[in-house]
Enzyme design. Sequence first.
Site: not given
Length: 245
Positions: A137, A150
């Site tokens: 990501s 995250y």
Amino acid sequence: MTMEPVLVLGARSDIGKAIAHEFAERGHPVQLAARNAETLEADKADIELRYGIGATLHEFDVLEANSFDGFIDALPDLPGIVVCVVGYMGEQAENERDAAAASLVMRSNFEGPAQILGAFANRFEERRSGTIVGVSSVAGDRGRATNYVYGSSKAGLTAFLSGLRNRLAKKGVHVVTVLPGFVDTQMTEGMDLPERLTAQPSEVAAATARAVERGRNVIYVKPIWQLIMAIIRNIPEPVFKKLSI
């Protein structure tokens, strides 16, 4: 020409399903791995009928590291390509308060994926062929207050893939890092995402397959994210601390 099997880890996700369809359309047999894999029976049948290739289902839990060697041994064929799409975002506010919640995010995005891909890396290195794909990501490019639990787990995965690529570069094994940015999936449902910066699962799938075929190393699914993250990474820390991004 016989196409090598593609294993999709996290095949119940929107991106996982799209990647399975993309490779199947290109003629690859697919191995669909996920928790509660029996729920993918309809997807398996659709892939087999639609593309005329073989598809198999495999129970897989990224949090059960002790099962990984047995999981690999039980596959009908050692895949030529393994794609890990496993991920879990959680809620930043909860992750800040609850150590168990934060641990689940970190284990789901980094520890588990790194361990299973490391296990495949050893098998591929011994065979001296194979491709490993990790879907990471852009959130891992720099820690930000709004999603740093995250983001840090994805940063770990990105670094792991980079090291794995360096280690295996002369061993006949290729490692690809995919950085999607925002993707329109169930995980982001309800978020107000900017259209220009948001990819569809099918875009991620097509970009992933192209990266494998062309021998790419690190790809941003939407190229604009490479520019955005370059800017964010280079904001001086005194300025960065004042921002809410």
